[in-house]
Write a protein that holds these residues in place. Structure first.
Motif, PDB file in Angstrom:
ATOM      1  N   UNK A 165      79.531   8.784   6.779  1.00 45.16           N
ATOM      2  CA  UNK A 165      79.587   9.913   5.760  1.00 45.16           C
ATOM      3  C   UNK A 165      78.937  11.230   6.296  1.00 45.16           C
ATOM      4  N   UNK A 166      78.429  11.267   7.235  1.00 49.17           N
ATOM      5  CA  UNK A 166      77.982  12.507   8.195  1.00 49.17           C
ATOM      6  C   UNK A 166      79.401  13.196   8.773  1.00 49.17           C
ATOM      7  N   UNK A 167      80.285  12.717   9.126  1.00 49.02           N
ATOM      8  CA  UNK A 167      81.291  13.171   9.793  1.00 49.02           C
ATOM      9  C   UNK A 167      82.131  14.084   8.917  1.00 49.02           C
ATOM     10  N   UNK A 168      82.049  13.776   7.658  1.00 50.68           N
ATOM     11  CA  UNK A 168      82.833  14.666   6.561  1.00 50.68           C
ATOM     12  C   UNK A 168      81.958  15.611   5.701  1.00 50.68           C
ATOM     13  N   UNK A 169      80.668  15.232   5.827  1.00 50.09           N
ATOM     14  CA  UNK A 169      79.764  16.282   5.124  1.00 50.09           C
ATOM     15  C   UNK A 169      79.754  17.625   5.361  1.00 50.09           C
ATOM     16  N   UNK A 170      79.987  18.236   4.253  1.00 48.27           N
ATOM     17  CA  UNK A 170      79.796  19.714   4.255  1.00 48.27           C
ATOM     18  C   UNK A 170      78.291  20.432   4.318  1.00 48.27           C
ATOM     19  N   UNK A 171      77.240  19.508   3.879  1.00 48.37           N
ATOM     20  CA  UNK A 171      76.004  19.756   3.893  1.00 48.37           C
ATOM     21  C   UNK A 171      75.344  18.655   3.924  1.00 48.37           C
ATOM     22  N   UNK A 172      74.022  18.742   4.937  1.00 45.49           N
ATOM     23  CA  UNK A 172      73.212  17.577   4.651  1.00 45.49           C
ATOM     24  C   UNK A 172      71.738  18.179   4.823  1.00 45.49           C
ATOM     25  N   UNK A 173      71.177  17.353   3.809  1.00 48.68           N
ATOM     26  CA  UNK A 173      69.546  17.957   3.473  1.00 48.68           C
ATOM     27  C   UNK A 173      68.897  16.696   3.666  1.00 48.68           C
ATOM     28  N   UNK A 174      67.752  16.789   4.453  1.00 48.85           N
ATOM     29  CA  UNK A 174      67.136  15.810   5.001  1.00 48.85           C
ATOM     30  C   UNK A 174      65.656  15.975   5.058  1.00 48.85           C
ATOM     31  N   UNK A 175      64.940  15.058   4.661  1.00 49.39           N
ATOM     32  CA  UNK A 175      63.268  15.010   4.854  1.00 49.39           C
ATOM     33  C   UNK A 175      62.817  14.104   5.641  1.00 49.39           C
ATOM     34  N   UNK A 176      62.015  14.363   6.680  1.00 46.62           N
ATOM     35  CA  UNK A 176      61.255  13.497   7.489  1.00 46.62           C
ATOM     36  C   UNK A 176      59.791  13.515   7.535  1.00 46.62           C
ATOM     37  N   UNK A 177      59.009  12.699   7.203  1.00 45.51           N
ATOM     38  CA  UNK A 177      57.533  12.630   7.189  1.00 45.51           C
ATOM     39  C   UNK A 177      56.762  12.450   8.680  1.00 45.51           C
ATOM     40  N   UNK A 178      57.331  11.410   9.506  1.00 46.69           N
ATOM     41  CA  UNK A 178      56.789  10.979  10.602  1.00 46.69           C
ATOM     42  C   UNK A 178      57.377  11.282  11.976  1.00 46.69           C
ATOM     43  N   UNK A 179      58.817  11.395  11.876  1.00 50.16           N
ATOM     44  CA  UNK A 179      59.564  11.699  13.197  1.00 50.16           C
ATOM     45  C   UNK A 179      60.487  12.674  12.976  1.00 50.16           C
ATOM     46  N   UNK A 180      60.922  13.291  14.237  1.00 49.88           N
ATOM     47  CA  UNK A 180      61.967  14.389  13.877  1.00 49.88           C
ATOM     48  C   UNK A 180      63.271  13.839  13.519  1.00 49.88           C
TER      49      UNK A 180
END
Length: 291
Positions: A106-121
């Motif tokens: 899915x990432x390869x064709x995504x125009x926007x990626x919104x991500x939240x991470x609490x414990x690691x980068x």
């Protein structure tokens, strides 16, 4: 053949959406469509749900003829989607690392990626040394070759941020992930500097969620929301837990996570303030080394 720009799953979902749209425009149910073609209803359902990875050219023509799709350009475009849905992505070489349903699909064709991470980068922003330390710490394997493949697969994912058209990455990272020293102080310093460097890219917005923000809407865990340029490609939420990987696609689920992410951004430091905050954390690491 491997594709780096096309997602077979996204193309399959787009084809399914187009075929469903044509059926509904004719006012037919799934069972009515199947009956007109002499097929069983589950066959039509699987095609429209994107469960049939390979749709033969003959079956596609039967559907298009039934739906009255006569325009040559549209028929060719739909046949092209059906063909591209069978082309494996580069991540197929790393099935041992990603599993059967791969986030890069899915990432390869995504125009926007919104991500939240609490414990690691976030994985898209990790350095190789930091990623290696994360995999070693997870304890899933202590085999050096396996860990090397996991790291390599993660680095391959990051290519999307540097090739045109690159998606826009919004990352909200909890302060805990920045203060947790993974891989030792030198590895962590390099990782924090990498975050500062990446924050300077035009397609990357990075926000730190400080401890001072207190309670916030994403205390239940990490998630990634992927959006696509084509309006037929519905957004999707990726949630990775200790027991499984989930892809959420229902409109109410997408809306809920979009709302959560928007609120997280309101709790977090701005994209301008965050690199300064990260530099302060780096300075603290260096001060500890001198003591």
């Amino acid at each position: 053949m491997r594709s780096r720009l096309h997602s077979p799953t996204v193309r399959l979902r787009r084809l399914a959406a187009e075929l469903r749209r044509h059926r509904e425009a004719n006012g037919w149910s799934v069972s009515e469509t199947a009956g007109r073609l002499g097929w069983r209803s589950p066959k039509v359902s699987k095609i429209e749900n994107g469960e049939s990875r390979r749709l033969s050219a003959d079956d596609l023509d039967k559907l298009l003829n039934l739906y009255g799709v006569e325009e040559r350009g549209e028929r060719e475009a739909l046949h092209r989607l059906a063909k591209e849905a069978t082309v494996q992505g580069w991540w197929a070489n790393y099935r041992d690392a990603f599993g059967s349903r791969a986030l890069p699909d899915f990432e390869t064709e995504a125009s926007a990626i919104r991500t939240y991470e609490a414990l690691v980068v976030p994985g898209l922003l990790q350095t190789p040394e930091y990623a290696e330390a994360v995999f070693k710490g997870a304890g899933l394997t202590d085999d050096a070759v396996s860990i090397r493949r996991l790291v390599q697969a993660r680095m391959e994912r990051q290519h999307i941020l540097f090739r045109p058209p690159a998606p826009h990455l919004w990352a909200v990272i909890d302060e805990a992930a920045l203060r947790r020293v993974i891989g030792g102080r030198e590895v962590m310093r390099d990782q924090l500097q990498h975050l500062v460097n990446m924050a300077g890219h035009h397609n990357v917005d990075l926000q730190v969620l400080p401890f001072s923000s207190g309670s916030h809407p994403a205390l239940s865990g990490d998630f990634t929301l992927l959006e696509f340029q084509d309006p037929l490609d519905q957004s999707i939420v990726y949630v990775d837990t200790a027991s499984d990987v989930r892809f959420l696609e229902k409109p109410d689920e997408i809306e809920r996570y979009s709302l959560i992410f928007g609120r997280l951004q309101g709790h977090a430091l701005s994209a301008a303030e965050s690199p300064v905050y990260i530099r302060d954390i780096m300075a603290g690491l260096e001060s500890d080394d001198r003591e």
